[in-house]
Design an enzyme around this catalytic site. Sequence first.
Site, PDB file in Angstrom:
ATOM      1  N   ASP A  11      73.991 128.716  47.664  1.00 25.97           N
ATOM      2  CA  ASP A  11      72.857 128.384  46.794  1.00 25.97           C
ATOM      3  C   ASP A  11      71.747 129.425  46.970  1.00 25.97           C
ATOM      4  O   ASP A  11      71.597 130.007  48.045  1.00 25.97           O
ATOM      5  CB  ASP A  11      72.337 126.978  47.152  1.00 25.97           C
ATOM      6  CG  ASP A  11      71.482 126.389  46.040  1.00 25.97           C
ATOM      7  OD1 ASP A  11      71.392 126.991  44.959  1.00 25.97           O
ATOM      8  OD2 ASP A  11      70.892 125.318  46.266  1.00 25.97           O
ATOM      9  N   HIS A  28      73.625 136.652  41.212  1.00 31.16           N
ATOM     10  CA  HIS A  28      75.051 136.343  41.378  1.00 31.16           C
ATOM     11  C   HIS A  28      75.823 137.577  41.860  1.00 31.16           C
ATOM     12  O   HIS A  28      76.765 137.454  42.639  1.00 31.16           O
ATOM     13  CB  HIS A  28      75.634 135.806  40.065  1.00 31.16           C
ATOM     14  CG  HIS A  28      74.984 134.526  39.603  1.00 31.16           C
ATOM     15  ND1 HIS A  28      74.748 133.474  40.459  1.00 31.16           N
ATOM     16  CD2 HIS A  28      74.519 134.124  38.388  1.00 31.16           C
ATOM     17  CE1 HIS A  28      74.161 132.482  39.786  1.00 31.16           C
ATOM     18  NE2 HIS A  28      74.006 132.864  38.533  1.00 31.16           N
ATOM     19  N   LEU A 122      93.588 133.711  57.135  1.00 32.40           N
ATOM     20  CA  LEU A 122      92.505 132.903  56.565  1.00 32.40           C
ATOM     21  C   LEU A 122      92.972 132.314  55.242  1.00 32.40           C
ATOM     22  O   LEU A 122      93.537 133.028  54.406  1.00 32.40           O
ATOM     23  CB  LEU A 122      91.262 133.784  56.312  1.00 32.40           C
ATOM     24  CG  LEU A 122      90.081 133.075  55.630  1.00 32.40           C
ATOM     25  CD1 LEU A 122      89.448 132.048  56.578  1.00 32.40           C
ATOM     26  CD2 LEU A 122      89.011 134.097  55.198  1.00 32.40           C
TER      27      LEU A 122
HETATM   28  C1  FPP Z   1      73.982 128.940  43.199  1.00 31.14           C
HETATM   29  O1  FPP Z   1      72.823 129.688  43.000  1.00 31.14           O
HETATM   30  C2  FPP Z   1      75.162 129.763  43.001  1.00 31.14           C
HETATM   31  C3  FPP Z   1      76.068 129.583  42.003  1.00 31.14           C
HETATM   32  C4  FPP Z   1      75.944 128.519  41.004  1.00 31.14           C
HETATM   33  C5  FPP Z   1      77.226 130.474  41.824  1.00 31.14           C
HETATM   34  C6  FPP Z   1      77.862 131.037  43.053  1.00 31.14           C
HETATM   35  C7  FPP Z   1      78.625 132.216  42.657  1.00 31.14           C
HETATM   36  C8  FPP Z   1      78.738 133.365  43.339  1.00 31.14           C
HETATM   37  C9  FPP Z   1      78.189 133.565  44.665  1.00 31.14           C
HETATM   38  C10 FPP Z   1      79.434 134.548  42.732  1.00 31.14           C
HETATM   39  C11 FPP Z   1      80.863 134.377  42.318  1.00 31.14           C
HETATM   40  C12 FPP Z   1      81.768 133.947  43.419  1.00 31.14           C
HETATM   41  C13 FPP Z   1      82.949 134.508  43.757  1.00 31.14           C
HETATM   42  C14 FPP Z   1      83.844 133.758  44.656  1.00 31.14           C
HETATM   43  C15 FPP Z   1      83.377 135.828  43.322  1.00 31.14           C
HETATM   44  P1  FPP Z   1      71.795 129.261  41.867  1.00 31.14           P
HETATM   45  O2  FPP Z   1      72.037 130.119  40.684  1.00 31.14           O
HETATM   46  O3  FPP Z   1      71.892 127.787  41.622  1.00 31.14           O
HETATM   47  O4  FPP Z   1      70.448 129.618  42.572  1.00 31.14           O
HETATM   48  P2  FPP Z   1      69.016 128.934  42.378  1.00 31.14           P
HETATM   49  O5  FPP Z   1      69.155 127.494  42.816  1.00 31.14           O
HETATM   50  O6  FPP Z   1      68.137 129.731  43.287  1.00 31.14           O
HETATM   51  O7  FPP Z   1      68.670 129.089  40.924  1.00 31.14           O
END
Ligand code: FPP
Length: 241
Positions: A11, A28, A122
């Site tokens: 997050d 991201h 893993l």
């Molecule tokens: C939460 O941050 C994160 C996500 C919804 C997406 C997670 C995805 C990745 C880390 C990249 C893709 C993954 C792989 C496995 C290649 P948020 O956008 O909700 O952050 P915020 O709460 O600060 O807005």
Amino acid sequence: MSGLHVGIIMDGNGRWARQHGLPRWRGHVGGVDAVRDVVRGAPDLGITTLTLYAFSTDNWKRPPTEVGRLFWLLREYCQRERNELIENGVRVTAIGRRDRIPRSALAQLERTEWETAGGRRLHLRLAIDYGARWAIAHAAHELAKQVAEQRLVPDDVTPDRLHEQLTGGVPDPDLIVRTAAEQRLSDFLLWEAAYAEFHFSSTLWPDFRRADLALALSDFARRERRFGSLDTVRGAGRLAG
Ligand code: FPP
């Protein structure tokens, strides 16, 4: 003895981008760098199963451009990292629905699943279009079908049977980490986390590295786990193996 299963709710990508004056999608991109580093470092920390919450069933509520970027990043990650994952003995599998994942991302994901199937160091589980309530309902639906087809009787539907149907034998998470200072499960591994320990980190996911994971594990090692009994197992007991 098998090592640890750690689940991570990644997050804070959006907040990281905002703090750096960048568009959300750049957060991201930074998130993928964190994924790469954590996956590389996990085996040396005693982790044998790592479940990353990459896209929840509720993330479809985000603007289509952001959703598109996320699946593009997933496709890129699979394409670019596949050979390294194979070399490092990482087996990749996905949990969640597959019918709504864009075709090109799904093709890369499934190719990565086949080509990494021999990995033994893993088990990397990517939770994509995943929601625990959906997963539990899906497993219950499968058992209901077996009852309807008279392959099971209703009394066969026990917690153990549902557990097996849901997890396919993957051990429950020992530790769940959530970044960006939020303290909730957000529909992640609800059933499997029955006896998990939790670690909440204030680090935003794009800044999270294997050293942060090591910190979470040393916090975990101090926990006393009882699994409902009077016998205490220290988190570290699992690490010492
Ligand atoms: C939460 O941050 C994160 C996500 C919804 C997406 C997670 C995805 C990745 C880390 C990249 C893709 C993954 C792989 C496995 C290649 P948020 O956008 O909700 O952050 P915020 O709460 O600060 O807005």
